[in-house]
Design a protein around this motif. Structure first.
Motif, short mmCIF file in Angstrom:
data_model
loop_
_atom_site.label_atom_id
_atom_site.label_comp_id
_atom_site.label_asym_id
_atom_site.label_seq_id
_atom_site.Cartn_x
_atom_site.Cartn_y
_atom_site.Cartn_z
N THR A 141 49.80 53.51 41.08
CA THR A 141 50.14 52.77 39.97
C THR A 141 50.94 51.59 40.23
OG1 THR A 141 49.77 55.05 38.85
CG2 THR A 141 51.13 52.96 37.69
N CYS A 142 50.14 50.40 39.88
CA CYS A 142 51.08 49.27 40.05
C CYS A 142 51.27 48.45 38.83
CB CYS A 142 50.09 48.18 41.18
SG CYS A 142 49.98 49.13 42.81
N TYR A 143 52.58 48.20 38.71
CA TYR A 143 52.78 47.45 37.39
C TYR A 143 53.92 46.57 37.39
CZ TYR A 143 56.14 50.78 36.05
OH TYR A 143 57.44 51.83 35.81
N ARG A 144 53.79 45.56 36.58
CA ARG A 144 55.06 44.55 36.52
C ARG A 144 55.62 44.08 37.79
NH1 ARG A 144 57.97 43.37 31.53
NH2 ARG A 144 56.36 43.89 29.68
N ASN A 145 54.51 43.85 38.76
CA ASN A 145 54.95 42.98 39.84
C ASN A 145 54.61 41.28 39.70
OD1 ASN A 145 55.26 45.34 41.74
ND2 ASN A 145 53.37 45.73 40.79
N MET A 146 55.47 40.75 40.44
CA MET A 146 55.42 39.14 39.99
C MET A 146 54.38 38.55 40.88
SD MET A 146 57.64 38.53 37.92
CE MET A 146 57.84 36.90 37.82
N GLY A 147 53.39 39.31 41.25
CA GLY A 147 52.28 38.83 41.98
C GLY A 147 51.18 39.63 41.40
N GLY A 148 50.24 39.82 42.16
CA GLY A 148 49.14 40.90 41.60
C GLY A 148 49.61 42.34 41.87
N GLY A 149 49.03 43.19 41.33
CA GLY A 149 49.43 44.75 41.49
C GLY A 149 48.84 45.10 42.76
N ILE A 150 47.65 44.72 43.19
CA ILE A 150 47.13 44.89 44.59
C ILE A 150 46.50 43.70 44.90
CG2 ILE A 150 45.54 46.23 45.92
CD1 ILE A 150 45.82 48.51 44.16
N GLY A 151 46.79 43.15 46.03
CA GLY A 151 46.39 41.75 46.50
C GLY A 151 45.49 42.13 47.94
N SER A 152 44.31 41.46 48.02
CA SER A 152 43.66 41.68 49.21
C SER A 152 43.15 40.30 49.82
CB SER A 152 42.29 42.42 48.71
OG SER A 152 41.43 42.58 50.02
N MET A 153 43.60 39.84 50.90
CA MET A 153 43.50 38.41 51.44
C MET A 153 43.09 38.33 52.93
SD MET A 153 46.72 36.20 49.74
CE MET A 153 46.12 35.14 50.55
N LYS A 154 42.64 37.26 53.26
CA LYS A 154 42.35 36.67 54.57
C LYS A 154 41.56 37.71 55.29
CE LYS A 154 46.53 33.92 54.71
NZ LYS A 154 47.95 33.64 55.33
N GLY A 155 40.50 37.93 55.05
CA GLY A 155 39.63 38.83 55.61
C GLY A 155 39.79 40.30 55.47
N SER A 156 40.56 40.63 54.66
CA SER A 156 40.71 42.33 54.29
C SER A 156 39.37 42.88 53.89
CB SER A 156 41.89 42.40 53.24
OG SER A 156 41.71 43.57 52.59
N THR A 157 39.04 44.02 54.65
CA THR A 157 37.90 44.68 54.22
C THR A 157 38.37 46.19 53.73
OG1 THR A 157 37.49 45.51 56.62
CG2 THR A 157 36.26 43.68 55.58
N ALA A 158 39.62 46.40 53.16
CA ALA A 158 40.02 47.51 52.43
C ALA A 158 39.14 48.31 51.64
CB ALA A 158 41.56 47.24 51.74
N VAL A 159 39.46 49.65 51.31
CA VAL A 159 38.87 50.49 50.22
C VAL A 159 39.98 50.56 49.42
CG1 VAL A 159 37.91 52.66 49.59
CG2 VAL A 159 37.10 51.32 51.87
N ILE A 160 39.62 50.18 47.86
CA ILE A 160 40.68 50.06 47.09
C ILE A 160 40.18 50.92 45.85
CG2 ILE A 160 42.04 48.63 45.17
CD1 ILE A 160 41.64 46.32 47.28
N ARG A 161 40.57 52.26 45.87
CA ARG A 161 39.95 53.11 44.80
C ARG A 161 40.84 53.76 43.90
NH1 ARG A 161 35.06 56.10 45.47
NH2 ARG A 161 34.71 55.10 47.45
N SER A 162 40.42 53.99 42.76
CA SER A 162 41.11 54.94 41.72
C SER A 162 42.57 54.64 41.71
CB SER A 162 40.99 56.33 42.25
OG SER A 162 39.45 56.77 42.28
N ASN A 163 43.01 53.12 41.49
CA ASN A 163 44.31 52.87 41.32
C ASN A 163 44.14 52.32 39.79
OD1 ASN A 163 45.39 52.81 44.22
ND2 ASN A 163 43.42 51.57 44.33
N THR A 164 45.60 52.54 39.23
CA THR A 164 45.84 51.81 38.05
C THR A 164 46.78 50.67 38.20
OG1 THR A 164 45.73 54.21 37.19
CG2 THR A 164 46.69 52.34 35.60
N CYS A 165 46.25 49.50 37.60
CA CYS A 165 47.11 48.25 37.74
C CYS A 165 47.34 47.84 36.38
CB CYS A 165 46.44 47.32 38.74
SG CYS A 165 46.41 48.06 40.46
N PHE A 166 48.49 47.48 35.78
CA PHE A 166 48.67 46.84 34.57
C PHE A 166 49.85 46.09 34.54
CE2 PHE A 166 50.85 50.92 34.45
CZ PHE A 166 51.83 50.71 33.52
N GLU A 167 49.85 45.12 33.54
CA GLU A 167 50.99 44.09 33.20
C GLU A 167 51.56 43.36 34.40
OE1 GLU A 167 53.92 46.22 30.94
OE2 GLU A 167 52.74 46.54 29.27
N ASN A 168 50.73 42.93 35.52
CA ASN A 168 51.14 42.26 36.69
C ASN A 168 51.00 40.87 36.30
OD1 ASN A 168 51.35 44.38 39.01
ND2 ASN A 168 49.51 45.06 38.01
#
Length: 501
Positions: A199-226
């Motif tokens: 659960t990612c919220y009220r962060n001063m960037g993105g809740g989750i940030g994927s950059m520069k060639g990332s091939t992550a698996v981002i699954r079943s998260n809750t991101c609000f008010e970022n």
């Protein structure tokens, strides 16, 4: 050689397997002699316990607040003590076990992940400087006054994943001065981290940030008010599945700078801009599939700045602008979506977009089912769409567009607007469409229209009253009609000072 009786257990094990290959030996050691290290019973700080751990060990942390930055080691699991009992924001054990960044500015993450490490069940907060005044200001202005910053750049990130395959799960990441969980790829070093059930919220960037060639698996998260997107992408291609992204200052999911993620089965709602926003360059080519985007303050799915996504099988409804919107030379392929009850168009195009629309179902939107706003030069191909019972027109084509409609069903009930409106300065071809319903006209045009093999089906022949024309050509229009069929209209064609063939 020492006597076997004097060897400790790891020495003894090594004696028996010294002829075995090194990787297999390492596997056996880590599985056979994995230890659990307790904090604070055995170590007062989490970092000292991590430093003492070996690959395969678990550092188990009791509830409490720990004011330290952490650097994990390869193969080590960092886990809060407790079970799977749910709390208000996540697991109760995550709510009770807090890594506090102390509000310190500068660089470095609250938790830096390592290869094959796991972070499981913590609250990570107060890493960097959270600015509530700035958050409130930009939320009120829908992020229009924000300076552009790349989501996930190194800084005081809550959790940082740089070029490693690891697992980040069951954490609560909030009120940090940068991105909540930042994921960066490293050239020539493939990695696939798993980010799940956070659960990612009220962060001063993105809740989750994927950059520069990332091939992550981002699954079943809750991101609000970022401060930016709930989940943001720049030059990355992760798999983004089954996340909830809502009430973020910008988009629910933001995709830019050459990113090509697979975005599937997410729910993006009540965001201050688009539910899913796609932009910045023709090499931004995500697959957006089977998502639900609703009640966003702009489009459900918005595409701009030459981006070229595939938008397939999504449901976009009750948004304050369009269900799916394309602009500024975007070139999406939009296939098999259902768009309905949006405040403006179901599918809207403007400012020089080039679109392909196939097998979409657009119904009960507040203006047009499919709309083309005035532009200098735009192109679209519409194949086999159903555009039914929208409040004004089924299809509205303004100046500057070249549109080819084939095999569509375009329908609306009575009322004054025509079923299709074609404005001066546009050029439109109709073939093998069914245009049916009431209103003043099937097609009303002051532009160039070529219509071949279409069915024009009126709902009721009207002898008197407002116009009731299958094709109504206004002054200056150019009309070419070939092999069309007309039922229940006052006139097949009504033309005034128009060029007719």
């Amino acid at each position: 050689m020492r006597s076997l009786c004097l060897l400790n257990r790891r020495d003894l094990f090594a004696f028996f397997v010294r002829s075995i290959s090194v990787p297999f030996y390492a596997l056996l050691v880590s599985s056979a002699f994995a230890s659990t290290i307790h904090v604070p019973r055995e170590h007062q700080t989490i970092q000292s316990a991590i430093d003492a751990a070996q690959p395969g060990d678990t550092v188990l942390v009791e509830a409490g607040t720990y004011k330290e930055d952490l650097r994990l080691k390869s193969g080590v699991t960092l886990m809060s003590a407790g079970d799977k009992t749910r709390g208000k924001m996540g697991l109760k054990r995550a709510e009770a076990t807090i890594i506090d960044g102390r509000g310190k500015a500068g660089s470095g993450a609250g938790v830096q992940m390592a290869e094959a490490s796991t972070l499981d069940g913590f609250t990570i907060s107060n890493v960097g400087v959270y600015d509530d005044v700035a958050w409130t200001k930009h939320h009120a202005t829908q992020g229009e006054q924000q300076g552009y910053e790349e989501i996930g750049e190194p800084g005081r990130t809550g959790v940082s994943i740089i070029g490693v395959t690891c697992t980040v799960r069951n954490n609560i990441v909030h009120h940090n001065g940068n991105t909540g969980i930042g994921i960066l790829g490293v050239p020539d070093h493939p990695s696939t981290p798993l980010v799940i059930h956070n659960t990612c919220y009220r962060n001063m960037g993105g809740g989750i940030g994927s950059m520069k060639g990332s091939t992550a698996v981002i699954r079943s998260n809750t991101c609000f008010e970022n401060f930016y997107a709930g989940i943001g992408h720049s030059a990355s291609s992760p798999l983004v599945v089954d996340n909830d992204c809502y009430d973020n200052v910008r988009g629910g999911i933001g995709i830019s700078e050459g990113s090509s993620p697979i975005v599937r089965k997410n729910r993006c709602f009540r965001n201050r801009r688009a539910g899913i926003g796609i932009r910045t360059g023709s090499d931004t080519k995500p697959l957006i599939e089977d998502n639900d985007c609703y009640e966003n303050d702009m489009a459900g799915i918005g595409i701009r700045e030459e981006a070229a996504p595939i938008i397939r099988g999504n449901r976009s409804h009750h948004n304050k602008m369009t269900g799916i919107g394309s602009r500024t030379k975007a070139s999406p392929i939009i296939i098999g979506n259902e768009v309905y009850e949006n405040k403006l168009s179901g599918i809207g195009q403007q400012s020089g977009a080039t679109t392909i629309l196939i097998d979409n179902f657009s119904h009960h939107n507040k203006t047009s089912g499919i709309g083309f706003a005035t532009c200098k030069k735009g192109r679209s191909t519409m194949l086999n769409n159903r555009v039914i019972d929208n409040a004004k027109v089924a299809v509205g084509i303004n100046s500057g567009w070249n549109v080819d409609l084939r095999g569509n069903v375009l329908s609306r009930q009575g009322g004054l607007p025509p079923i299709v409106m074609v404005s001066e300065g546009s050029e439109v071809s109709f073939s093998d469409n069914t245009i049916e319903g009431g209103g003043v006209a099937g097609i009303r045009t002051s532009g160039v229209v070529r219509a071949e093999n279409n069915q024009f089906n009126g709902t009721a022949f009207r002898k008197v009253g407002p116009p009731n024309f299958a094709v109504w050509a206004l002054e200056g229009a150019q009309i070419e009609l070939t092999n069309n069929t007309f039922h229940s209209w006052r006139n097949a064609l009504h033309a005034t000072k128009a060029e007719v063939s």
